[in-house]
Design a protein around this motif. Structure first.
Motif, PDB file in Angstrom:
ATOM      1  N   ARG A 135       0.838  -1.206   0.000  1.00  0.00           N
ATOM      2  CA  ARG A 135       0.000   0.000   0.000  1.00  0.00           C
ATOM      3  C   ARG A 135       0.876   1.261   0.000  1.00  0.00           C
ATOM      4  O   ARG A 135       0.548   2.256  -0.652  1.00  0.00           O
ATOM      5  CB  ARG A 135      -0.937   0.005   1.209  1.00  0.00           C
ATOM      6  N   TYR A 136       1.984   1.199   0.720  1.00  0.00           N
ATOM      7  CA  TYR A 136       2.937   2.317   0.744  1.00  0.00           C
ATOM      8  C   TYR A 136       3.490   2.568  -0.653  1.00  0.00           C
ATOM      9  O   TYR A 136       3.572   3.713  -1.098  1.00  0.00           O
ATOM     10  CB  TYR A 136       4.060   1.994   1.733  1.00  0.00           C
ATOM     11  N   TYR A 137       3.841   1.507  -1.354  1.00  0.00           N
ATOM     12  CA  TYR A 137       4.333   1.650  -2.725  1.00  0.00           C
ATOM     13  C   TYR A 137       3.252   2.238  -3.632  1.00  0.00           C
ATOM     14  O   TYR A 137       3.547   3.030  -4.518  1.00  0.00           O
ATOM     15  CB  TYR A 137       4.826   0.319  -3.285  1.00  0.00           C
ATOM     16  N   GLU A 138       2.017   1.855  -3.395  1.00  0.00           N
ATOM     17  CA  GLU A 138       0.909   2.433  -4.164  1.00  0.00           C
ATOM     18  C   GLU A 138       0.790   3.933  -3.890  1.00  0.00           C
ATOM     19  O   GLU A 138       0.615   4.733  -4.818  1.00  0.00           O
ATOM     20  CB  GLU A 138      -0.417   1.752  -3.801  1.00  0.00           C
TER      21      GLU A 138
ATOM     22  N   VAL B  65       2.832  -8.820 -13.819  1.00  0.00           N
ATOM     23  CA  VAL B  65       3.500  -7.542 -14.102  1.00  0.00           C
ATOM     24  C   VAL B  65       3.771  -6.804 -12.795  1.00  0.00           C
ATOM     25  O   VAL B  65       4.890  -6.341 -12.551  1.00  0.00           O
ATOM     26  CB  VAL B  65       2.653  -6.674 -15.069  1.00  0.00           C
ATOM     27  N   GLN B  66       2.773  -6.686 -11.937  1.00  0.00           N
ATOM     28  CA  GLN B  66       2.959  -5.992 -10.672  1.00  0.00           C
ATOM     29  C   GLN B  66       3.900  -6.765  -9.742  1.00  0.00           C
ATOM     30  O   GLN B  66       4.683  -6.167  -9.017  1.00  0.00           O
ATOM     31  CB  GLN B  66       1.617  -5.753  -9.963  1.00  0.00           C
ATOM     32  N   GLN B  67       3.831  -8.094  -9.816  1.00  0.00           N
ATOM     33  CA  GLN B  67       4.739  -8.905  -8.997  1.00  0.00           C
ATOM     34  C   GLN B  67       6.195  -8.615  -9.398  1.00  0.00           C
ATOM     35  O   GLN B  67       7.053  -8.419  -8.543  1.00  0.00           O
ATOM     36  CB  GLN B  67       4.419 -10.389  -9.154  1.00  0.00           C
ATOM     37  N   LYS B  68       6.444  -8.524 -10.689  1.00  0.00           N
ATOM     38  CA  LYS B  68       7.795  -8.213 -11.164  1.00  0.00           C
ATOM     39  C   LYS B  68       8.191  -6.789 -10.790  1.00  0.00           C
ATOM     40  O   LYS B  68       9.350  -6.518 -10.484  1.00  0.00           O
ATOM     41  CB  LYS B  68       7.900  -8.433 -12.669  1.00  0.00           C
TER      42      LYS B  68
ATOM     43  N   TYR C  51      11.324   5.234  -8.486  1.00  0.00           N
ATOM     44  CA  TYR C  51      10.248   5.678  -9.368  1.00  0.00           C
ATOM     45  C   TYR C  51      10.807   6.010 -10.754  1.00  0.00           C
ATOM     46  O   TYR C  51      10.262   5.584 -11.769  1.00  0.00           O
ATOM     47  CB  TYR C  51       9.528   6.893  -8.765  1.00  0.00           C
ATOM     48  N   GLU C  52      11.905   6.773 -10.783  1.00  0.00           N
ATOM     49  CA  GLU C  52      12.521   7.140 -12.063  1.00  0.00           C
ATOM     50  C   GLU C  52      12.971   5.895 -12.828  1.00  0.00           C
ATOM     51  O   GLU C  52      12.729   5.777 -14.038  1.00  0.00           O
ATOM     52  CB  GLU C  52      13.727   8.053 -11.828  1.00  0.00           C
ATOM     53  N   LEU C  53      13.609   4.972 -12.128  1.00  0.00           N
ATOM     54  CA  LEU C  53      14.089   3.747 -12.778  1.00  0.00           C
ATOM     55  C   LEU C  53      12.925   2.896 -13.281  1.00  0.00           C
ATOM     56  O   LEU C  53      13.006   2.315 -14.367  1.00  0.00           O
ATOM     57  CB  LEU C  53      14.973   2.949 -11.816  1.00  0.00           C
ATOM     58  N   LEU C  54      11.867   2.837 -12.496  1.00  0.00           N
ATOM     59  CA  LEU C  54      10.680   2.084 -12.923  1.00  0.00           C
ATOM     60  C   LEU C  54      10.075   2.676 -14.185  1.00  0.00           C
ATOM     61  O   LEU C  54       9.679   1.946 -15.097  1.00  0.00           O
ATOM     62  CB  LEU C  54       9.623   2.081 -11.817  1.00  0.00           C
ATOM     63  N   GLN C  55      10.005   4.000 -14.241  1.00  0.00           N
ATOM     64  CA  GLN C  55       9.450   4.652 -15.425  1.00  0.00           C
ATOM     65  C   GLN C  55      10.282   4.324 -16.659  1.00  0.00           C
ATOM     66  O   GLN C  55       9.745   4.076 -17.737  1.00  0.00           O
ATOM     67  CB  GLN C  55       9.364   6.170 -15.214  1.00  0.00           C
ATOM     68  N   ILE C  56      11.590   4.318 -16.479  1.00  0.00           N
ATOM     69  CA  ILE C  56      12.468   3.955 -17.595  1.00  0.00           C
ATOM     70  C   ILE C  56      12.267   2.495 -17.965  1.00  0.00           C
ATOM     71  O   ILE C  56      12.166   2.143 -19.144  1.00  0.00           O
ATOM     72  CB  ILE C  56      13.943   4.245 -17.240  1.00  0.00           C
ATOM     73  N   SER C  57      12.176   1.642 -16.958  1.00  0.00           N
ATOM     74  CA  SER C  57      12.010   0.209 -17.187  1.00  0.00           C
ATOM     75  C   SER C  57      10.707  -0.109 -17.917  1.00  0.00           C
ATOM     76  O   SER C  57      10.667  -0.990 -18.778  1.00  0.00           O
ATOM     77  CB  SER C  57      12.047  -0.531 -15.848  1.00  0.00           C
TER      78      SER C  57
END
Length: 137
Positions: free
Chosen positions: A18-21, A42-45, A64-70
């Protein structure tokens, strides 16, 4: 899968998810008719990615930045990822230097003190810390 199942499969708490959300790192794939958050592979990964990035020291903002790039790799370059990584490395090195300075200062303070059971009225550590003009180094 529901949030509890995802949390269990990854060894984290539902509060963590929930914190990540709340920090826009994770979005449920859908909601069930009864309102349960539903997740897929997808969310599990993504959570695995978050946990690995966290383990090597990236902040939530950096993750967050790395996830957006990924998520959208073809719109980004390795240079961007390396830049984020090098910035973090520079911060870590600066922190290590700062911690080494703390260690040296604390070691010097500890060496000055007898550590005996007598009153702290004349404790050399307290004397140095109380020295207003900083002349007693």
């Amino acid at each position: 899968m529901k949030i509890g199942e995802l949390a269990k499969s990854l060894g984290v708490s539902t509060d963590t998810l929930r914190y990540y959300e709340q920090h826009n790192l994770l979005t449920p794939s859908s909601r069930s008719e009864s309102g349960y958050r539903m997740y897929n592979q997808v969310q599990q990964k993504q959570v695995q990615f978050i946990l690995r990035a966290k383990d090597v020291g990236f902040s939530l903002k950096e993750i967050y930045e790395l996830l957006q790039i990924s998520i959208d790799k073809h719109q980004h370059s390795c240079e961007e990822v390396k830049g984020i990584t090098l910035q973090k490395l520079a911060l870590v090195r600066a922190r290590i230097t700062e911690l080494q300075r703390f260690e040296q200062s604390l070691s010097k303070l500890a060496l000055r003190c007898c550590g005996g059971t007598e009153s702290a009225d004349f404790c050399s550590i307290l004397t140095v810390l109380e020295d207003v003009d900083g002349t007693d180094n």
